[in-house]
Design an enzyme around this catalytic site. Structure first.
Site, PDB file in Angstrom:
ATOM      1  N   ASN A  12       0.861  -1.183   0.000  1.00 16.00           N
ATOM      2  CA  ASN A  12       0.000   0.000   0.000  1.00 16.00           C
ATOM      3  C   ASN A  12       0.900   1.235   0.000  1.00 16.00           C
ATOM      4  O   ASN A  12       1.530   1.526   1.015  1.00 16.00           O
ATOM      5  CB  ASN A  12      -0.891  -0.033   1.254  1.00 16.00           C
ATOM      6  CG  ASN A  12      -1.701   1.240   1.432  1.00 16.00           C
ATOM      7  OD1 ASN A  12      -1.781   2.068   0.524  1.00 16.00           O
ATOM      8  ND2 ASN A  12      -2.319   1.390   2.600  1.00 16.00           N
ATOM      9  N   TRP A  13       0.935   1.904  -1.116  1.00 18.88           N
ATOM     10  CA  TRP A  13       1.837   3.058  -1.239  1.00 18.88           C
ATOM     11  C   TRP A  13       1.276   4.315  -0.582  1.00 18.88           C
ATOM     12  O   TRP A  13       1.958   5.321  -0.504  1.00 18.88           O
ATOM     13  CB  TRP A  13       2.163   3.315  -2.713  1.00 18.88           C
ATOM     14  CG  TRP A  13       3.287   2.456  -3.210  1.00 18.88           C
ATOM     15  CD1 TRP A  13       3.737   1.296  -2.664  1.00 18.88           C
ATOM     16  CD2 TRP A  13       4.115   2.719  -4.348  1.00 18.88           C
ATOM     17  NE1 TRP A  13       4.799   0.818  -3.395  1.00 18.88           N
ATOM     18  CE2 TRP A  13       5.055   1.659  -4.433  1.00 18.88           C
ATOM     19  CE3 TRP A  13       4.150   3.725  -5.315  1.00 18.88           C
ATOM     20  CZ2 TRP A  13       6.026   1.597  -5.443  1.00 18.88           C
ATOM     21  CZ3 TRP A  13       5.110   3.661  -6.314  1.00 18.88           C
ATOM     22  CH2 TRP A  13       6.035   2.610  -6.369  1.00 18.88           C
ATOM     23  N   LYS A  14       0.009   4.278  -0.176  1.00 16.60           N
ATOM     24  CA  LYS A  14      -0.616   5.460   0.446  1.00 16.60           C
ATOM     25  C   LYS A  14      -0.406   6.682  -0.468  1.00 16.60           C
ATOM     26  O   LYS A  14      -0.379   6.524  -1.683  1.00 16.60           O
ATOM     27  CB  LYS A  14      -0.073   5.654   1.860  1.00 16.60           C
ATOM     28  CG  LYS A  14      -0.125   4.351   2.676  1.00 16.60           C
ATOM     29  CD  LYS A  14       0.214   4.500   4.109  1.00 16.60           C
ATOM     30  CE  LYS A  14       0.093   3.151   4.808  1.00 16.60           C
ATOM     31  NZ  LYS A  14       0.314   3.221   6.234  1.00 16.60           N
ATOM     32  N   HIS A  99      -9.129   1.277   5.311  1.00 13.59           N
ATOM     33  CA  HIS A  99      -7.831   1.445   5.980  1.00 13.59           C
ATOM     34  C   HIS A  99      -7.998   2.402   7.161  1.00 13.59           C
ATOM     35  O   HIS A  99      -8.789   3.341   7.105  1.00 13.59           O
ATOM     36  CB  HIS A  99      -6.803   1.994   4.989  1.00 13.59           C
ATOM     37  CG  HIS A  99      -5.411   1.934   5.523  1.00 13.59           C
ATOM     38  ND1 HIS A  99      -4.926   2.860   6.417  1.00 13.59           N
ATOM     39  CD2 HIS A  99      -4.411   1.042   5.323  1.00 13.59           C
ATOM     40  CE1 HIS A  99      -3.678   2.530   6.733  1.00 13.59           C
ATOM     41  NE2 HIS A  99      -3.343   1.441   6.087  1.00 13.59           N
ATOM     42  N   GLU A 101      -6.319   4.772   8.111  1.00 11.59           N
ATOM     43  CA  GLU A 101      -6.108   6.195   7.773  1.00 11.59           C
ATOM     44  C   GLU A 101      -7.355   6.790   7.136  1.00 11.59           C
ATOM     45  O   GLU A 101      -7.631   7.985   7.299  1.00 11.59           O
ATOM     46  CB  GLU A 101      -4.868   6.322   6.862  1.00 11.59           C
ATOM     47  CG  GLU A 101      -3.591   6.070   7.663  1.00 11.59           C
ATOM     48  CD  GLU A 101      -2.452   5.441   6.895  1.00 11.59           C
ATOM     49  OE1 GLU A 101      -2.472   5.435   5.654  1.00 11.59           O
ATOM     50  OE2 GLU A 101      -1.527   4.924   7.562  1.00 11.59           O
ATOM     51  N   GLU A 169      -4.703  -4.822  10.788  1.00  4.92           N
ATOM     52  CA  GLU A 169      -3.642  -3.839  10.969  1.00  4.92           C
ATOM     53  C   GLU A 169      -3.869  -3.095  12.285  1.00  4.92           C
ATOM     54  O   GLU A 169      -4.695  -2.160  12.336  1.00  4.92           O
ATOM     55  CB  GLU A 169      -3.654  -2.819   9.826  1.00  4.92           C
ATOM     56  CG  GLU A 169      -3.436  -3.420   8.461  1.00  4.92           C
ATOM     57  CD  GLU A 169      -2.877  -2.398   7.474  1.00  4.92           C
ATOM     58  OE1 GLU A 169      -1.807  -2.653   6.929  1.00  4.92           O
ATOM     59  OE2 GLU A 169      -3.494  -1.339   7.279  1.00  4.92           O
ATOM     60  N   GLY A 175       3.372   2.172  10.672  1.00  4.75           N
ATOM     61  CA  GLY A 175       4.376   3.218  10.484  1.00  4.75           C
ATOM     62  C   GLY A 175       5.174   3.547  11.731  1.00  4.75           C
ATOM     63  O   GLY A 175       5.885   4.545  11.765  1.00  4.75           O
ATOM     64  N   SER A 214       4.093  -2.277  10.155  1.00  8.96           N
ATOM     65  CA  SER A 214       5.553  -2.386  10.331  1.00  8.96           C
ATOM     66  C   SER A 214       6.124  -3.731   9.891  1.00  8.96           C
ATOM     67  O   SER A 214       7.053  -4.241  10.505  1.00  8.96           O
ATOM     68  CB  SER A 214       5.943  -2.064  11.782  1.00  8.96           C
ATOM     69  OG  SER A 214       5.607  -0.720  12.090  1.00  8.96           O
ATOM     70  N   GLY A 235       3.174  -1.219   4.145  1.00 11.10           N
ATOM     71  CA  GLY A 235       3.182   0.206   3.818  1.00 11.10           C
ATOM     72  C   GLY A 235       4.572   0.647   3.398  1.00 11.10           C
ATOM     73  O   GLY A 235       5.019   0.382   2.285  1.00 11.10           O
ATOM     74  N   GLY A 236       5.284   1.285   4.317  1.00 12.67           N
ATOM     75  CA  GLY A 236       6.576   1.906   4.014  1.00 12.67           C
ATOM     76  C   GLY A 236       7.551   1.011   3.266  1.00 12.67           C
ATOM     77  O   GLY A 236       8.206   1.455   2.312  1.00 12.67           O
TER      78      GLY A 236
HETATM   79  P1  13P Z   1       3.596   0.277   7.502  1.00 16.76           P
HETATM   80  O1  13P Z   1       4.048  -1.005   6.855  1.00 16.76           O
HETATM   81  O2  13P Z   1       4.324   1.478   6.970  1.00 16.76           O
HETATM   82  O3  13P Z   1       3.574   0.176   8.985  1.00 16.76           O
HETATM   83  O4  13P Z   1       2.067   0.519   7.039  1.00 16.76           O
HETATM   84  C1  13P Z   1       1.162  -0.521   7.156  1.00 16.76           C
HETATM   85  C2  13P Z   1      -0.085  -0.134   6.447  1.00 16.76           C
HETATM   86  O5  13P Z   1      -0.789   0.748   6.877  1.00 16.76           O
HETATM   87  C3  13P Z   1      -0.398  -0.848   5.202  1.00 16.76           C
HETATM   88  O6  13P Z   1      -1.708  -0.602   4.802  1.00 16.76           O
END
Ligand code: 13P
Length: 256
Positions: A12-14, A99, A101, A169, A175, A214, A235-236
Site C-alpha cells: 500500500n503506497w498510500k 484502511h 487512515e 492492521e 508506520g 511495520s 506500507g513503508g
Molecule cells: P507500515 O508497513 O508502513 O507500517 O504501514 C502498514 C499499512 O498501513 C499498510 O496498509
C-alpha cells in the site's frame, strides 16, 4: 500460514509516489516472474494517479495492481472520488477499503466501508477490508471486541474467499516500527478466522487474512509463519523494490 491458502503480499503506497516511482513498480513487475515467487500472489496499490500506467507495466507479469479506496457508488456527482468501476476499467484487480487512515482522516464508518467493499465486489474486484484496534483499545483489553464489531459491520454478506481479503492492521503498529508479539498476532488472526468461519462457513475458512503494521524484510518470515497469517499488507517497506521483494520472498520461503 494456513495450509492450502495461497498467500498474498500487498503493498500500500498510500499518498506516496510521483511518476518517477513507476521505475520501482517496473522493477517489482519484472522480478515478480521469479520462480521463487510463483507460490504467492503479489499486489501493489499505488496512488490513483499512477494506477493505469502501472497496470500497463504489469500486462505480462504476475504482479497485480489495485486501488487504495473507492466510492460506494458506480458514478455520479462525487467530486474527487473514484469508483470501483473506474479502478476495474484501469485493469486494477483489488481495492483496499476501510484502511485506518481512511477511518481516521475521513471518518469512514463500518457501514460505509461495507458499501465500498460491496461496490468493489460488484465491479468484479477483490475487496481488502482493513480492521484493527487503536493503542488505547488494546491497552484496555478491547481488541477482540473491536475486531468483532468491525468485521460484523465492514464485511459484506456476499463475501467469499475469492472476493474478500481481511487485513488485520493494529493502528498503533502502522508506520511506528512496533509490532504485536507473535502470540498477539496469533490470537487476533485465530479470532478473525473463527468469526469468518462462523459467518461464511467454508468460505470463511479459506479467506485470506493478512497482517499489516511495520512489516519489514527482517520480521516478515517470522510473522508469516504464524497460524492464520496468509500474507502481508505492507506500507513503508513496499516503496522500495528490494524491501518489498524481500518480504515476498520471505513469505514464499515459508511455504517450503
Ligand atoms: P507500515 O508497513 O508502513 O507500517 O504501514 C502498514 C499499512 O498501513 C499498510 O496498509
Amino acid at each position: 500460514m494456513t495450509p492450502n491458502i495461497r498467500p498474498l503480499v500487498a503493498g500500500n503506497w498510500k499518498m506516496n509516489g510521483l511518476r518517477d516511482a513507476l521505475g520501482t513498480i517496473n522493477e517489482i513487475a519484472q522480478s515478480s516472474e521469479d520462480s521463487a515467487l510463483s507460490k504467492i500472489d503479489m499486489l501493489l496499490c499505488p496512488p490513483a494517479t499512477l494506477l493505469y500506467v502501472a497496470t500497463t507495466l504489469c500486462e505480462d507479469v504476475p504482479l497485480q495492481i489495485g486501488g487504495q479506496d473507492c466510492h460506494a457508488n458506480k458514478s455520479g456527482a462525487h467530486t474527487g472520488d473514484i469508483s470501483a468501476d473506474m479502478i476495474a476499467d484501469c485493469l486494477g484487480t483489488q481495492i483496499i477499503v476501510g484502511h485506518s487512515e481512511r477511518r481516521t482522516d475521513h471518518g469512514e464508518t463500518d457501514s460505509e466501508i461495507r458499501a465500498k467493499a460491496e461496490a468493489a465486489i460488484e465491479a468484479g474486484l477483490v475487496a481488502i477490508v482493513c480492521i484493527g484496534e487503536t493503542e488505547e483499545e488494546r491497552k484496555s483489553g478491547k481488541t477482540l471486541d473491536v475486531l468483532k464489531t468491525q468485521l460484523a459491520g465492514s464485511v459484506p454478506d456476499n463475501a467469499t474467499a475469492a472476493n474478500t481479503v481481511i487485513a488485520y492492521e493494529p493502528v498503533w503498529a502502522i508506520g511506528t516500527g512496533l509490532v504485536p508479539s507473535n502470540g498477539d498476532v496469533e490470537e487476533a488472526h485465530a479470532f478473525i478466522r473463527s468469526e469468518m468461519a462462523s459467518r461464511f462457513n467454508a468460505e470463511g475458512e479459506k479467506m485470506r487474512l493478512l497482517y499489516g503494521g511495520s512489516v519489514k524484510p527482517s520480521n516478515a518470515a517470522e510473522l508469516m509463519a504464524i497460524a492464520n497469517v496468509d500474507g502481508a499488507l505492507v506500507g513503508g517497506a513496499s516503496l522500495k523494490s528490494e524491501d518489498f521483494l524481500a518480504i515476498c520472498k520471505a513469505t514464499a520461503g515459508n511455504l517450503g
